[in-house]
Design an enzyme around this catalytic site. Structure first.
Site, PDB file in Angstrom:
ATOM      1  N   SER A 143      -9.695  -0.620   7.223  1.00 33.26           N
ATOM      2  CA  SER A 143      -9.201  -0.438   5.855  1.00 33.26           C
ATOM      3  C   SER A 143      -8.542  -1.643   5.213  1.00 33.26           C
ATOM      4  O   SER A 143      -8.307  -1.643   4.009  1.00 33.26           O
ATOM      5  CB  SER A 143      -8.212   0.717   5.817  1.00 33.26           C
ATOM      6  OG  SER A 143      -8.933   1.909   5.635  1.00 33.26           O
ATOM      7  N   LYS A 185       0.855  -1.196   0.000  1.00 35.76           N
ATOM      8  CA  LYS A 185       0.000   0.000   0.000  1.00 35.76           C
ATOM      9  C   LYS A 185       0.887   1.240   0.000  1.00 35.76           C
ATOM     10  O   LYS A 185       1.898   1.286   0.710  1.00 35.76           O
ATOM     11  CB  LYS A 185      -0.889  -0.030   1.248  1.00 35.76           C
ATOM     12  CG  LYS A 185      -1.922   1.079   1.328  1.00 35.76           C
ATOM     13  CD  LYS A 185      -2.828   0.854   2.539  1.00 35.76           C
ATOM     14  CE  LYS A 185      -3.919   1.882   2.671  1.00 35.76           C
ATOM     15  NZ  LYS A 185      -4.824   1.619   3.804  1.00 35.76           N
ATOM     16  N   SER A 211      -9.585   1.447   2.863  1.00 34.44           N
ATOM     17  CA  SER A 211      -8.765   2.230   1.965  1.00 34.44           C
ATOM     18  C   SER A 211      -7.627   1.432   1.302  1.00 34.44           C
ATOM     19  O   SER A 211      -6.997   1.931   0.369  1.00 34.44           O
ATOM     20  CB  SER A 211      -8.154   3.409   2.737  1.00 34.44           C
ATOM     21  OG  SER A 211      -7.318   2.939   3.780  1.00 34.44           O
TER      22      SER A 211
HETATM   23  N1  GLN Z   1     -13.064   3.833   6.671  1.00 32.22           N
HETATM   24  C1  GLN Z   1     -12.388   4.349   7.807  1.00 32.22           C
HETATM   25  C2  GLN Z   1     -12.059   5.801   7.583  1.00 32.22           C
HETATM   26  O1  GLN Z   1     -12.464   6.301   6.601  1.00 32.22           O
HETATM   27  C3  GLN Z   1     -11.163   3.547   8.074  1.00 32.22           C
HETATM   28  C4  GLN Z   1      -9.962   3.974   7.355  1.00 32.22           C
HETATM   29  C5  GLN Z   1      -8.791   3.127   7.689  1.00 32.22           C
HETATM   30  O2  GLN Z   1      -8.906   2.080   8.319  1.00 32.22           O
HETATM   31  N2  GLN Z   1      -7.632   3.596   7.280  1.00 32.22           N
HETATM   32  O3  GLN Z   1     -11.430   6.439   8.366  1.00 32.22           O
END
Ligand code: GLN
Length: 440
Positions: free
Chosen positions: A154, A55, A130
């Site tokens: 994410s 990532k 993400s």
């Molecule tokens: N969906 C969550 C957010 O938007 C989690 C993001 C993540 O785990 N990096 O913050």
């Protein structure tokens, strides 16, 4: 050409086509060089010759890291993240950097400054975020393993929607040195893999204390066996899911029972407030984590004025930083701030109680399958997608998304959560699920 080199060449070729917009950057030359060096290394290596995608918020020395943002475009980190060092030692080949929601803020994979990631199983649907590119790279068969990050789900959400395994280790079980911080008290480097066995090997290669991350520690070296393990079906979480996802959870319980586990029902009501608690805490922490992008050190953040810099950020990142700053500075918002901290400790206490009755908690990873692109993106929906996963981050517990069940011709996923440090017990249970699913 040796078998190893031809495997890496094939992976490079597949990644270079940039399918589903999963890859931001393919490290073709460097991957071939890594393969050549590997051939000179003797002895067994746990991940010898396995291509791994990373990532693009995890540092690889000398390779641009833009974190899905125009703000960081052109920034080249000088050092490998600790997980990268460990993967290279274990014989893995770093193949390239994957696309993500800007600064890892998102659940759908639609908020990268470099365009959305599509789901390899159905390109009209979201890949989830993400860690969208990493999940797509595994689901699309380009790499067997990929690194992601998980602050609120994410790794597990895209794993669920792409039909692969996503594992968020206990907070600190894997070093965060070199992971770009989003909200430090919630962040974890996460693992995506095609099978539970691969995920276990992957974890063994990267886990453990790192003197460069004071919050890191060695997780329990041994897993508890599944036989006799107490699996708590988590009632409140089950109720948040659609019927097919509920059925998948019951099916997982049946498979684990067949492997010798004991299934019971667990109630943990405070977690219903986990989603809101997360929004407040994550926004506040993001303010300090992202404050380092002040235009002096990293990437294109060196624009002459703060106003110009801000324009390099997407609307979501700007919005969260505004919310976080307001929460931190406005006296009127102090009750919200204090309330979130209280709820976080309530949630932790409730989970501690639950883990006296059960060894693992079982629920759905997401309420349903990957949404269609045209229907995704609504903030309310996004909170719903997160509600089930953020608990593990708020409490620092290991949690794994395992693909099981189907709806709308897309995979569903069940969620296993364990005690802090008992990461390998969670992974062992996932292996039992995999065996049970295969034997069905
Ligand atoms: N969906 C969550 C957010 O938007 C989690 C993001 C993540 O785990 N990096 O913050």
């Amino acid at each position: 050409m040796t078998e190893l080199k031809s495997r890496i060449t094939a992976a490079i070729a597949a990644a270079e086509k940039k399918p589903w917009n999963a890859f931001r950057l393919v490290m073709g030359e460097s991957a071939l060089r890594q393969a050549e060096e590997l051939e000179k290394r003797e002895g067994p290596l746990p991940l010898r010759g396995i291509p791994v995608a990373v990532k693009d918020n995890i540092a690889v020395a000398g390779v641009e890291m833009s974190c899905g943002s125009r703000l960081l475009e052109g920034y080249v980190p000088p050092e490998d993240a600790e997980v990268i060092t460990r993967l290279k030692q274990a014989g893995a080949v770093i193949l390239g950097k994957t696309n993500l929601d800007e600064f890892a803020m998102g659940s759908y994979g639609l908020r990268s400054a470099f365009g959305p990631v599509r789901n390899p199983l159905d390109p009209l649907r979201c890949a989830g975020g993400s860690s969208s590119g990493s999940a797509a790279a595994v689901a699309g068969g380009i790499v067997p393993m990929a690194l992601g990050s998980d602050t609120g789900g994410s790794v597990r959400i895209p794993a669920a929607w792409c039909g692969v395994i996503g594992f968020k280790p206990s907070w600190g079980a894997v070093s965060r040195r070199g992971l770009l911080a989003h909200a430090s008290s919630l962040d974890a480097v996460g693992l995506l893999a095609g099978s539970a066995a691969d995920c276990g090997r992957f974890f063994d290669a990267v886990a453990g204390f790192d003197p460069g991350d004071a919050t890191s520690f060695d997780p329990e070296p041994k897993a508890r066996g599944v036989s006799g393990l107490r699996i708590g079906i988590w009632r409140e979480q089950l109720l948040l899911a659609d019927t097919p996802a509920q059925k998948a959870v019951l099916e997982a319980a049946r498979l684990l029972e067949r492997a010798g586990a004991r299934v019971l029902e667990i109630s943990c009501p405070a977690v219903i407030l986990a989603g809101e608690t997360y929004v407040v805490l994550a926004a506040q922490e993001a303010v300090s984590c992202l404050a380092r992008f002040d235009g002096l050190r990293f990437g294109r953040g060196g624009e002459p004025t703060p106003a110009l810099r801000t324009r390099l950020m997407g609307a979501e990142v700007r919005g969260r930083l505004c919310l976080g700053s307001a929460l931190l500075s406005m006296e009127e918002l102090a009750p919200l701030r204090r309330g979130a901290l209280c709820r976080r400790s309530e949630i932790r206490q409730e989970l501690e109680r639950a883990f006296r009755e059960a060894d693992l908690l079982l629920g759905p990873t997401t309420p349903g399958p990957a949404p269609l692109l045209e229907r995704a993106g609504d903030a309310g929906e996004e909170r719903k997608a997160d509600a089930l996963t953020v608990v593990a981050n708020l409490a620092g517990l290991p949690a794994l998304a395992f693909p099981l069940g189907e709806a709308e011709n897309m995979p569903l996923s069940v969620h296993l959560m364990g005690r802090r440090g008992e990461d390998r017990t969670v992974l062992r249970a996932a292996m039992a699920l995999e065996e049970g699913r295969g034997a069905r």
